[in-house]
Scaffold this active site. Structure first.
Site, PDB file in Angstrom:
ATOM      1  N   GLU A 122      -0.388  45.085  -8.060  1.00  0.00           N
ATOM      2  CA  GLU A 122       0.217  45.997  -7.093  1.00  0.00           C
ATOM      3  C   GLU A 122      -0.830  46.843  -6.388  1.00  0.00           C
ATOM      4  O   GLU A 122      -1.870  47.186  -6.955  1.00  0.00           O
ATOM      5  CB  GLU A 122       1.243  46.883  -7.809  1.00  0.00           C
ATOM      6  CG  GLU A 122       2.458  46.068  -8.207  1.00  0.00           C
ATOM      7  CD  GLU A 122       3.476  46.830  -9.043  1.00  0.00           C
ATOM      8  OE1 GLU A 122       4.654  46.520  -8.921  1.00  0.00           O
ATOM      9  OE2 GLU A 122       3.084  47.716  -9.807  1.00  0.00           O
TER      10      GLU A 122
ATOM     11  N   CYS B 176      -4.353  52.796  -2.963  1.00  0.00           N
ATOM     12  CA  CYS B 176      -4.627  52.683  -4.399  1.00  0.00           C
ATOM     13  C   CYS B 176      -4.715  51.193  -4.735  1.00  0.00           C
ATOM     14  O   CYS B 176      -3.753  50.457  -4.553  1.00  0.00           O
ATOM     15  CB  CYS B 176      -3.482  53.381  -5.146  1.00  0.00           C
ATOM     16  SG  CYS B 176      -3.667  53.336  -6.922  1.00  0.00           S
TER      17      CYS B 176
ATOM     18  N   CYS C 114      -4.728  45.237 -18.158  1.00  0.00           N
ATOM     19  CA  CYS C 114      -5.889  46.051 -18.542  1.00  0.00           C
ATOM     20  C   CYS C 114      -6.047  45.931 -20.047  1.00  0.00           C
ATOM     21  O   CYS C 114      -5.071  45.959 -20.796  1.00  0.00           O
ATOM     22  CB  CYS C 114      -5.672  47.517 -18.159  1.00  0.00           C
ATOM     23  SG  CYS C 114      -7.105  48.554 -18.561  1.00  0.00           S
TER      24      CYS C 114
ATOM     25  N   CYS D  32      -4.298  52.126 -22.927  1.00  0.00           N
ATOM     26  CA  CYS D  32      -3.953  53.540 -23.128  1.00  0.00           C
ATOM     27  C   CYS D  32      -2.459  53.675 -23.433  1.00  0.00           C
ATOM     28  O   CYS D  32      -1.633  52.956 -22.858  1.00  0.00           O
ATOM     29  CB  CYS D  32      -4.300  54.351 -21.885  1.00  0.00           C
ATOM     30  SG  CYS D  32      -6.049  54.274 -21.500  1.00  0.00           S
TER      31      CYS D  32
ATOM     32  N   CYS E  24       0.144  54.340 -20.476  1.00  0.00           N
ATOM     33  CA  CYS E  24      -0.003  53.579 -19.229  1.00  0.00           C
ATOM     34  C   CYS E  24       0.756  52.262 -19.303  1.00  0.00           C
ATOM     35  O   CYS E  24       0.574  51.472 -20.230  1.00  0.00           O
ATOM     36  CB  CYS E  24      -1.480  53.326 -18.949  1.00  0.00           C
ATOM     37  SG  CYS E  24      -1.760  52.240 -17.551  1.00  0.00           S
TER      38      CYS E  24
ATOM     39  N   CYS F 249       1.611  56.911 -10.317  1.00  0.00           N
ATOM     40  CA  CYS F 249       0.516  56.636 -11.256  1.00  0.00           C
ATOM     41  C   CYS F 249       1.069  56.110 -12.568  1.00  0.00           C
ATOM     42  O   CYS F 249       1.990  56.686 -13.133  1.00  0.00           O
ATOM     43  CB  CYS F 249      -0.230  57.905 -11.620  1.00  0.00           C
ATOM     44  SG  CYS F 249      -0.980  58.701 -10.257  1.00  0.00           S
TER      45      CYS F 249
HETATM   46  N1  SAH Z   1      -8.230  52.371 -15.468  1.00  0.00           N
HETATM   47  C1  SAH Z   1      -8.594  53.455 -14.664  1.00  0.00           C
HETATM   48  C2  SAH Z   1      -7.909  53.469 -13.324  1.00  0.00           C
HETATM   49  C3  SAH Z   1      -6.465  53.093 -13.272  1.00  0.00           C
HETATM   50  S1  SAH Z   1      -5.324  54.228 -13.962  1.00  0.00           S
HETATM   51  C4  SAH Z   1      -8.392  54.764 -15.392  1.00  0.00           C
HETATM   52  O1  SAH Z   1      -7.788  54.784 -16.448  1.00  0.00           O
HETATM   53  O2  SAH Z   1      -8.898  55.766 -14.886  1.00  0.00           O
HETATM   54  C5  SAH Z   1      -5.301  55.534 -12.760  1.00  0.00           C
HETATM   55  C6  SAH Z   1      -4.869  56.873 -13.306  1.00  0.00           C
HETATM   56  O3  SAH Z   1      -3.471  56.863 -13.640  1.00  0.00           O
HETATM   57  C7  SAH Z   1      -5.617  57.265 -14.568  1.00  0.00           C
HETATM   58  O4  SAH Z   1      -6.059  58.578 -14.523  1.00  0.00           O
HETATM   59  C8  SAH Z   1      -4.555  57.092 -15.616  1.00  0.00           C
HETATM   60  O5  SAH Z   1      -4.817  57.889 -16.723  1.00  0.00           O
HETATM   61  C9  SAH Z   1      -3.310  57.510 -14.883  1.00  0.00           C
HETATM   62  N2  SAH Z   1      -2.093  57.069 -15.542  1.00  0.00           N
HETATM   63  C10 SAH Z   1      -1.904  55.939 -16.258  1.00  0.00           C
HETATM   64  N3  SAH Z   1      -0.637  55.877 -16.722  1.00  0.00           N
HETATM   65  C11 SAH Z   1      -0.006  56.988 -16.287  1.00  0.00           C
HETATM   66  C12 SAH Z   1       1.337  57.471 -16.399  1.00  0.00           C
HETATM   67  N4  SAH Z   1       2.263  56.786 -17.054  1.00  0.00           N
HETATM   68  N5  SAH Z   1       1.638  58.636 -15.812  1.00  0.00           N
HETATM   69  C13 SAH Z   1       0.707  59.326 -15.113  1.00  0.00           C
HETATM   70  N6  SAH Z   1      -0.571  58.906 -14.954  1.00  0.00           N
HETATM   71  C14 SAH Z   1      -0.925  57.746 -15.541  1.00  0.00           C
HETATM   72 FE1  SF4 Z   2      -6.242  50.646 -18.331  1.00  0.00          FE
HETATM   73 FE2  SF4 Z   2      -4.108  52.118 -17.823  1.00  0.00          FE
HETATM   74 FE3  SF4 Z   2      -5.933  53.007 -19.540  1.00  0.00          FE
HETATM   75 FE4  SF4 Z   2      -6.525  52.923 -16.910  1.00  0.00          FE
HETATM   76  S1  SF4 Z   2      -4.959  54.184 -17.892  1.00  0.00           S
HETATM   77  S2  SF4 Z   2      -7.798  52.230 -18.615  1.00  0.00           S
HETATM   78  S3  SF4 Z   2      -5.353  51.066 -16.337  1.00  0.00           S
HETATM   79  S4  SF4 Z   2      -4.660  51.183 -19.804  1.00  0.00           S
END
Ligand code: SAH
Ligand code: SF4
Length: 383
Positions: A91, A104, A111, A115, A118, A342
């Site tokens: 996306e 974005c 990934c 996390c 996420c 996000c």
């Molecule tokens: N992998 C990279 C970039 C993609 S995620 C990273 O982790 O930085 C982009 C941003 O979205 C990151 O700061 C991540 O922590 C945030 N993010 C991921 N899941 C989220 C969620 N469910 N709600 C709000 N922010 C989220």
């Molecule tokens: Fe990967 Fe999501 Fe963690 Fe970014 S926030 S490193 S996309 S798992």
């Protein structure tokens, strides 16, 4: 398959053209046609020598990504779902603001970092995107928007790119750097280094390499003030703990286009949002490096088991940081009516690493399927 010219930065394209017996300035012309004008058909590149057009037609392609769907949010946000093959889709999200447009961009199908908060991380990992697949998102978005918004010649829709879509860009470094170069190149998209941001969960050695190779703005996803909590939210922290991560941020500042690092902090109710945790963050960063905080209210998705902090709690957290002298903003949620906010980007990922299965086993009843926002139907129709 013939080479995809979207895979090349200008140097790469010059080398490719040299291989066809063509001079560098021809590569510049070709690059401008592709990126500045969005042209994919060599025959229509009217000021290219006919002989070159002929050679290109047999030797190369400008191959965008098949578009599976386009959703427009009430607030003007647009989300595209692109097919990257083998049942995977990524996306890309356009976020219009009064004075600029931000795109974005995704760097991986899925990934591997995993996390806890996420949605992409919950799906597991399929594969890295190629340079061409990263650039194709910008190429398609920019040129589709110019038409959709009826933009006058010579103006552009996208002024900002953030590598904050699906994936961890610094775990796809080899493909990322040429893509960044095309974004920055005056003959490409001509974006300033301050307006291209790589967001990372903290791949320390690659932060150092990025500083040397292509220093753009850096955002670091922090999410916790101490290693114990960060270990549980961002598993990569066990490999690169906070002290090492902050060290890399300090080193990055010597080359960065901005004189601060942006820390992203996802606000999770009762997990990382207490005022004492904001105090601990202050102690962690204040005397160490210039930085700004961007607090992101958690965007919930099924199976996360986590909740968004209340606005009052977010405001109190922000106040502690601000009173400590750190510029702190709260990210406005955009496009959540189309699951484009996000962390809601889920695309469709054929998990090859079993990350998702291991996680599901640990956190949910056996066999539970994690729903995929929006994408499933679009892809299902193609199978
Ligand atoms: N992998 C990279 C970039 C993609 S995620 C990273 O982790 O930085 C982009 C941003 O979205 C990151 O700061 C991540 O922590 C945030 N993010 C991921 N899941 C989220 C969620 N469910 N709600 C709000 N922010 C989220
Ligand atoms: Fe990967 Fe999501 Fe963690 Fe970014 S926030 S490193 S996309 S798992």
């Amino acid at each position: 398959m013939s080479p995809n010219l979207l895979d090349f930065d200008l140097e790469g394209l010059a080398a490719f053209c040299e291989g066809l017996g063509e001079k560098r300035f021809r590569a510049v012309q070709l690059y401008r046609w592709i990126h500045q004008r969005g042209e994919a058909d060599f025959e229509r590149m009217s000021d290219l020598a006919k002989s070159l057009r002929g050679k290109l037609a047999g030797a190369a392609e400008v191959r965008g990504l098949p578009l599976l769907s386009e959703h427009r949010s009430a607030d003007g946000t647009v989300k595209w779902l692109f097919d990257v093959g083998a049942g995977n889709a990524v996306e890309t999200v356009f976020i219009p603001e009064a004075d600029r447009g931000t795109l974005c961009v995704s760097s991986q199908a899925g990934c591997a970092v995993g996390c806890r908060f996420c949605s992409t991380g919950h799906q597991g990992f399929s594969r890295n995107l190629s340079t061409g697949e990263i650039v194709a998102q910008l190429w398609a978005a920019e040129h589709r928007l110019r038409v959709a918004l009826a933009m006058p010649e010579g103006t552009r829709a996208i002024d900002n790119v953030v590598m904050m879509g699906m994936g961890e860009p610094l775990q796809n470094y080899a493909a990322l750097v040429p893509a960044l170069r095309t974004m920055l190149d005056d003959h490409g998209y001509g974006l300033s280094r301050r307006r291209v941001t790589v967001s990372t969960s903290g791949v320390v050695p690659m932060i150092d390499r990025l500083r040397d190779d292509c220093p753009v703005a850096l955002a670091v996803s922090l999410h916790a003030p101490d290693d114990a909590l960060r270990d549980s939210l961002v598993p990569l922290n066990r490999k690169y703990p906070l002290d090492e991560l902050l060290g890399a941020c300090e080193r990055y500042l010597s080359a960065a286009p901005r004189d601060f690092i942006t820390f992203e902090y996802c606000m999770l109710d009762g997990v990382n949002d207490a005022p004492e945790q904001a105090q601990a963050l202050l102690r962690l960063v204040r005397d160490r490096l210039p930085c700004k905080f961007n607090l992101i209210p958690f965007n919930p998705f099924p199976a996360s088991g986590l909740h968004r902090s209340s606005p009052a709690r977010v405001a109190a957290f922000a106040r502690v940081l601000q009173d400590g002298g750190i510029v702190t903003t709260v990210r406005r949620t955009r496009g959540d009516d189309i699951d484009a906010a996000c962390g809601q980007l889920a695309g469709e990922v054929q998990d090859r690493t079993q990350v998702a299965r291991r996680r599901a086993r640990a956190t949910a009843p056996a066999g539970r399927v994690i729903p995929i926002a929006g994408a499933g139907a679009a892809l299902a129709g193609r199978r």
